[in-house]
Design an enzyme around this catalytic site. Structure first.
Site, PDB file in Angstrom:
ATOM      1  N   GLU A  47      -2.039  13.208 -14.228  1.00  0.00           N
ATOM      2  CA  GLU A  47      -1.227  11.994 -14.150  1.00  0.00           C
ATOM      3  C   GLU A  47       0.260  12.313 -14.392  1.00  0.00           C
ATOM      4  O   GLU A  47       1.140  11.777 -13.714  1.00  0.00           O
ATOM      5  CB  GLU A  47      -1.763  10.953 -15.156  1.00  0.00           C
ATOM      6  CG  GLU A  47      -0.948   9.689 -15.292  1.00  0.00           C
ATOM      7  CD  GLU A  47      -0.710   8.935 -13.980  1.00  0.00           C
ATOM      8  OE1 GLU A  47      -1.356   9.230 -12.961  1.00  0.00           O
ATOM      9  OE2 GLU A  47       0.181   8.072 -13.983  1.00  0.00           O
ATOM     10  N   LYS A  73       3.311  11.614 -11.737  1.00  0.00           N
ATOM     11  CA  LYS A  73       4.492  10.803 -12.088  1.00  0.00           C
ATOM     12  C   LYS A  73       5.764  11.558 -11.761  1.00  0.00           C
ATOM     13  O   LYS A  73       6.679  11.026 -11.166  1.00  0.00           O
ATOM     14  CB  LYS A  73       4.418  10.484 -13.587  1.00  0.00           C
ATOM     15  CG  LYS A  73       4.838   9.150 -14.050  1.00  0.00           C
ATOM     16  CD  LYS A  73       4.029   7.941 -13.663  1.00  0.00           C
ATOM     17  CE  LYS A  73       3.075   8.020 -12.544  1.00  0.00           C
ATOM     18  NZ  LYS A  73       2.170   6.992 -12.319  1.00  0.00           N
ATOM     19  N   HIS A  75      -7.630  31.813 -12.330  1.00  0.00           N
ATOM     20  CA  HIS A  75      -8.294  31.830 -11.020  1.00  0.00           C
ATOM     21  C   HIS A  75      -7.311  31.589  -9.886  1.00  0.00           C
ATOM     22  O   HIS A  75      -7.725  31.242  -8.785  1.00  0.00           O
ATOM     23  CB  HIS A  75      -9.438  30.810 -11.017  1.00  0.00           C
ATOM     24  CG  HIS A  75     -10.420  31.069 -12.108  1.00  0.00           C
ATOM     25  ND1 HIS A  75     -11.324  32.104 -12.037  1.00  0.00           N
ATOM     26  CD2 HIS A  75     -10.595  30.478 -13.317  1.00  0.00           C
ATOM     27  CE1 HIS A  75     -12.034  32.113 -13.167  1.00  0.00           C
ATOM     28  NE2 HIS A  75     -11.607  31.145 -13.944  1.00  0.00           N
ATOM     29  N   CYS A 133       4.686  -3.552   3.245  1.00  0.00           N
ATOM     30  CA  CYS A 133       5.415  -4.668   3.836  1.00  0.00           C
ATOM     31  C   CYS A 133       5.282  -5.929   2.995  1.00  0.00           C
ATOM     32  O   CYS A 133       4.289  -6.117   2.295  1.00  0.00           O
ATOM     33  CB  CYS A 133       4.848  -4.964   5.217  1.00  0.00           C
ATOM     34  SG  CYS A 133       4.807  -3.546   6.288  1.00  0.00           S
ATOM     35  N   GLU A 162       6.314  12.011  -7.856  1.00  0.00           N
ATOM     36  CA  GLU A 162       6.577  10.835  -7.030  1.00  0.00           C
ATOM     37  C   GLU A 162       7.962  10.244  -7.243  1.00  0.00           C
ATOM     38  O   GLU A 162       8.501   9.613  -6.343  1.00  0.00           O
ATOM     39  CB  GLU A 162       5.489   9.766  -7.195  1.00  0.00           C
ATOM     40  CG  GLU A 162       5.471   9.063  -8.528  1.00  0.00           C
ATOM     41  CD  GLU A 162       4.460   7.927  -8.547  1.00  0.00           C
ATOM     42  OE1 GLU A 162       3.835   7.725  -9.582  1.00  0.00           O
ATOM     43  OE2 GLU A 162       4.307   7.235  -7.533  1.00  0.00           O
ATOM     44  N   ASN A 205       1.920  -8.044   8.179  1.00  0.00           N
ATOM     45  CA  ASN A 205       1.561  -6.932   7.289  1.00  0.00           C
ATOM     46  C   ASN A 205       0.207  -6.410   7.733  1.00  0.00           C
ATOM     47  O   ASN A 205      -0.675  -7.206   8.059  1.00  0.00           O
ATOM     48  CB  ASN A 205       1.406  -7.413   5.841  1.00  0.00           C
ATOM     49  CG  ASN A 205       2.727  -7.723   5.187  1.00  0.00           C
ATOM     50  OD1 ASN A 205       3.785  -7.513   5.775  1.00  0.00           O
ATOM     51  ND2 ASN A 205       2.671  -8.230   3.965  1.00  0.00           N
ATOM     52  N   GLY A 206       0.014  -5.108   7.687  1.00  0.00           N
ATOM     53  CA  GLY A 206      -1.292  -4.557   8.065  1.00  0.00           C
ATOM     54  C   GLY A 206      -1.170  -3.718   9.324  1.00  0.00           C
ATOM     55  O   GLY A 206      -0.066  -3.330   9.733  1.00  0.00           O
ATOM     56  N   LYS A 244       4.498   0.121  -3.328  1.00  0.00           N
ATOM     57  CA  LYS A 244       3.800  -0.239  -4.566  1.00  0.00           C
ATOM     58  C   LYS A 244       2.336  -0.560  -4.301  1.00  0.00           C
ATOM     59  O   LYS A 244       1.469  -0.189  -5.071  1.00  0.00           O
ATOM     60  CB  LYS A 244       4.499  -1.433  -5.220  1.00  0.00           C
ATOM     61  CG  LYS A 244       3.885  -1.877  -6.539  1.00  0.00           C
ATOM     62  CD  LYS A 244       4.021  -0.811  -7.604  1.00  0.00           C
ATOM     63  CE  LYS A 244       3.354  -1.172  -8.906  1.00  0.00           C
ATOM     64  NZ  LYS A 244       3.212   0.021  -9.769  1.00  0.00           N
ATOM     65  N   ARG A 251       7.967  -3.393  -3.640  1.00  0.00           N
ATOM     66  CA  ARG A 251       6.767  -2.911  -2.938  1.00  0.00           C
ATOM     67  C   ARG A 251       7.075  -1.723  -2.039  1.00  0.00           C
ATOM     68  O   ARG A 251       6.166  -1.050  -1.587  1.00  0.00           O
ATOM     69  CB  ARG A 251       6.179  -4.043  -2.093  1.00  0.00           C
ATOM     70  CG  ARG A 251       5.710  -5.224  -2.918  1.00  0.00           C
ATOM     71  CD  ARG A 251       5.393  -6.410  -2.030  1.00  0.00           C
ATOM     72  NE  ARG A 251       4.225  -6.143  -1.220  1.00  0.00           N
ATOM     73  CZ  ARG A 251       3.008  -6.551  -1.507  1.00  0.00           C
ATOM     74  NH1 ARG A 251       2.790  -7.227  -2.609  1.00  0.00           N
ATOM     75  NH2 ARG A 251       2.000  -6.287  -0.721  1.00  0.00           N
ATOM     76  N   TRP A 276       7.533  -1.583   5.979  1.00  0.00           N
ATOM     77  CA  TRP A 276       7.277  -0.206   5.562  1.00  0.00           C
ATOM     78  C   TRP A 276       6.610   0.441   6.765  1.00  0.00           C
ATOM     79  O   TRP A 276       5.479   0.098   7.111  1.00  0.00           O
ATOM     80  CB  TRP A 276       6.360  -0.205   4.340  1.00  0.00           C
ATOM     81  CG  TRP A 276       6.181   1.117   3.687  1.00  0.00           C
ATOM     82  CD1 TRP A 276       7.026   1.702   2.784  1.00  0.00           C
ATOM     83  CD2 TRP A 276       5.082   2.016   3.850  1.00  0.00           C
ATOM     84  NE1 TRP A 276       6.518   2.912   2.386  1.00  0.00           N
ATOM     85  CE2 TRP A 276       5.341   3.134   3.019  1.00  0.00           C
ATOM     86  CE3 TRP A 276       3.921   2.013   4.618  1.00  0.00           C
ATOM     87  CZ2 TRP A 276       4.460   4.213   2.940  1.00  0.00           C
ATOM     88  CZ3 TRP A 276       3.042   3.092   4.535  1.00  0.00           C
ATOM     89  CH2 TRP A 276       3.329   4.167   3.697  1.00  0.00           C
TER      90      TRP A 276
HETATM   91  C1  F6R Z   1       1.337   6.250  -8.842  1.00  0.00           C
HETATM   92  C2  F6R Z   1       0.890   5.024  -8.234  1.00  0.00           C
HETATM   93  C3  F6R Z   1      -0.173   5.104  -7.202  1.00  0.00           C
HETATM   94  C4  F6R Z   1      -1.200   3.979  -7.446  1.00  0.00           C
HETATM   95  C5  F6R Z   1      -2.228   3.939  -6.309  1.00  0.00           C
HETATM   96  C6  F6R Z   1      -3.297   2.916  -6.541  1.00  0.00           C
HETATM   97  O1  F6R Z   1       2.292   5.992  -9.819  1.00  0.00           O
HETATM   98  O2  F6R Z   1       1.365   3.983  -8.541  1.00  0.00           O
HETATM   99  O3  F6R Z   1      -0.786   6.338  -7.188  1.00  0.00           O
HETATM  100  O4  F6R Z   1      -1.821   4.200  -8.673  1.00  0.00           O
HETATM  101  O5  F6R Z   1      -1.562   3.650  -5.102  1.00  0.00           O
HETATM  102  O6  F6R Z   1      -2.765   1.639  -6.643  1.00  0.00           O
HETATM  103  P1  F6R Z   1      -3.577   0.447  -7.253  1.00  0.00           P
HETATM  104  O7  F6R Z   1      -3.792   0.733  -8.695  1.00  0.00           O
HETATM  105  O8  F6R Z   1      -2.711  -0.751  -7.034  1.00  0.00           O
HETATM  106  O9  F6R Z   1      -4.875   0.376  -6.511  1.00  0.00           O
END
Ligand code: F6R
Length: 608
Positions: free
Chosen positions: A483, A487, A506, A2, A490, A99-100, A603, A27, A75
């Protein structure tokens, strides 16, 4: 997650709120709303499900010239995305954005019989609670907010306005960021400083447990216990250009391509190629303290966790007598882990606001362990609560998927490991190759991005119809594979998972068939031949392998090879990750999905 914006001044509040909300779009959100107040207290409340453009359609028919208002991108946590669940929420004469999460909202709701609830949200409960203390303006708004917050359990960043006092906004925070922008004859609020850019550079970051009464030319802050707080005005470091696309189709591509510059910012003043050392001022540990470190905990979520895992492989190669424990914050916060003496915890977070990571930081601090932040967002909660830290300085990351932050987090942590190694007396001959490779890495990244770009685009186009991918690697290429898979899944919604090559037999080997492709990361080095044998096992079962390698002699009959020509012996996995980033980007473009704002994601994850 949010987003909150607010404005009080002499300009058109609706215009400010809409442009502010657009800045916060990155976000992640599913509905949006604003309320503005005229001088006589008449309120104009507009809310819409979906994109801010839907809200703008409503706005076109409800234009006002009000000078005060608050806005929100939601959100969903409690209640589906819908207009009635969108903020602001009204109770009596007041409107609230939140927010929260209010954890005890059910309990509180029971006591608020007089309010007719229109939404399923915990936030409306908070609005009703404030209103119950406000008693139609018989008490100052700020007092009603304080009384309500004393009963609320959970996390919040809130902004409240009242029709009865249409010249003030009351804001408060506990666990969810709020920034107050100080202008000339106008004051703004936002949950993220990027919404303030272009309006003011002066900001006050509210701390947990603080509440503020904001007017166009004043900001009064106090704690929930009524102690006055003197506001510290800080400079916002980000520039407007940093949050614009700069000619790219998507923020994600821009952020991938700007890694040579962003890594340079991470390295600035920290690498000395003349004497072969690195120096990090931020952690603030003495040589003696560094020497004593025997145990390193690395905490993060998602990409930040992968960065920690990858860094741990590097650090243990160069730093003697140290055990490293990379952990997922959402798990670690509830474990009964024993933290030995002489431990230091690295708290890794791009946003510096991730709820689980923050909870771990607080837990670890309680145990008396020194905490060091590896954070990007300046002034964020984690950055302020750690004992010391190293900012990665990659600038704002707007696209939901993290890219440039990952690269810099890994290198910042490797450099932290190197400072421990230096203090423990590791020979320069061991560390020198690391120093040299780190110093030239931004240029090697530039060359790699240029040389592989077209090839990766072609290969991604070829696999665009696939729905399943397996990422494979060994040693430092294993966290890199994790990683890469994250990527891809997501943003392109391809079901991608990563395995250590050695784990194939395994279980995962059973998956190999025409529905899957295998993305094999094959850096030269000690384990290259073993990884090649694993690729052969996949090929023997009819796998569709995309090999990413810097070994010029690579000659297996795989479906596609992406060769790295720019050289970095040590950090080849970082270069391979650039390939994964571009591959995910082009797969998503080919599939036609929203690259920068993937569905269901946010985000900055400020709720548990
Ligand atoms: C993946 C991504 C998330 C963040 C995770 C932690 O691309 O962006 O997995 O890495 O939510 O976020 P931060 O780094 O802001 O604590």
């Amino acid at each position: 997650m949010c987003g909150i914006v607010g404005y009080v001044g002499s300009k058109n509040a609706q215009d400010f709120l809409i442009s502010g909300l657009k800045r916060l779009e990155y976000r992640g959100y599913d509905s949006a709303g604003i309320v503005t107040l005229a001088e006589d207290g008449t309120a104009t409340l507009l809310r819409a499900k979906g994109k801010i453009s839907n809200l703008e359609e409503k706005l076109a028919k409800n234009k006002r010239n009000d000078k005060i208002g608050i806005g929100h991108t939601r959100w969903a946590t409690h209640g589906e995305p819908s207009e009635k669940n969108a903020h602001p929420h009204q109770a009596g004469e007041i409107y609230l954005v939140h927010n929260g999460i209010i954890e005890n909202y059910k309990e509180l709701k029971q006591q608020l019989k007089e309010h007719e609830f229109k939404s399923e949200t915990d936030s409306e409960v908070l609005a009703a609670l404030i209103n119950s203390f406000y008693k139609d303006g018989k008490h100052p708004l700020i007092n009603a907010v304080v009384q309500a917050l004393k009963l609320a359990k959970g996390t919040y960043g809130i902004a409240v306005v009242s029709k009865l006092s249409p010249d003030e906004i009351v804001v408060a925070r506990s666990g969810s960021p709020l920034v107050i922008g100080v202008g000339h004859g106008e004051t703004m609020i936002a949950s993220d400083a990027s919404a303030l850019l272009g309006h003011t550079k002066q900001a006050i970051y509210l701390n947990d447990g603080e509440v503020a009464m904001i007017k166009k030319d004043s900001v009064e802050i106090k704690t929930l216990n009524a102690e006055p707080v003197s506001a510290k005005v800080e400079e916002i470091e980000t520039n407007l250009s940093a949050i614009q696309k700069g000619g790219y189709d998507h923020f994600l591509l821009k952020e991938i391509m700007e890694q040579p510059e962003s890594l340079n910012e991470t390295l600035r003043g920290r690498v000395n190629t003349e004497d072969g050392t690195v120096r990090l001022g931020g952690p603030g540990l003495t040589e003696n303290q560094l020497r004593q470190i025997k145990h390193l905990i690395i905490v993060g979520c998602g990409t930040a966790y992968h960065a920690g895992l990858l860094a741990s492989y590097y650090i243990e190669k160069i730093t003697p007598e140290i055990t490293i424990e990379p952990v997922i914050a959402s798990e670690y916060r509830y474990r009964q882990s024993y933290i030995p003496e002489d431990s230091v915890a690295l708290i890794v977070s791009q946003s510096g606001e991730t709820a689980d990571t923050l909870a771990c930081l607080r837990e670890i601090k309680k145990q008396g362990v020194t905490t060091i932040g590896i954070v990007n967002a300046i002034g964020s909660t984690i950055a302020r609560e750690v004992d010391g830290g190293t900012y990665v300085h990659v600038g704002p990351e707007i696209s939901v998927a993290s890219t440039k932050a990952f690269t810099s987090q890994v290198i910042a942590m490797v450099m932290f490991g190197m400072t421990i190694a230096q203090a423990k007396g590791v020979r320069t001959s061991v560390l020198r190759p690391y120093v040299d490779e780190i110093a030239k890495l931004p240029e090697v990244i530039r060359e790699t991005l240029e040389s592989v770009h077209e090839k990766v685009k072609d290969v991604a186009g070829k696999y665009a119809s696939y729905e399943h991918g397996i990422y494979l690697g060994r040693d430092t290429a294993y966290p890199t594979a994790m990683e890469g898979a994250l990527k891809l899944k997501e943003i392109s919604y391809v079901d991608a998972n990563a395995y250590a090559f050695g784990e194939l037999k395994h279980g995962p080997l059973a998956l190999i068939d025409d529905r899957f492709f295998e993305f094999a990361l094959l850096p030269k080095g000690e384990l290259y031949d073993k990884a090649i044998s694993n690729v052969q096992e996949v090929l023997a079962r009819g796998g569709h392998v995309i090999a990413v390698t810097n070994e010029k002699k690579f000659d297996l009959p795989v479906d596609d090879v992406i060769n790295l020509t720019a050289e970095s012996e040590i950090f080849a996995p970082i270069l391979m990750n650039l390939v994964s980033q571009l591959f995910a980007y082009y797969m998503t473009v080919a599939k036609g999905y929203d690259v920068d704002q993937p569905r269901n994601l946010a985000k900055s994850v400020t709720v548990e």
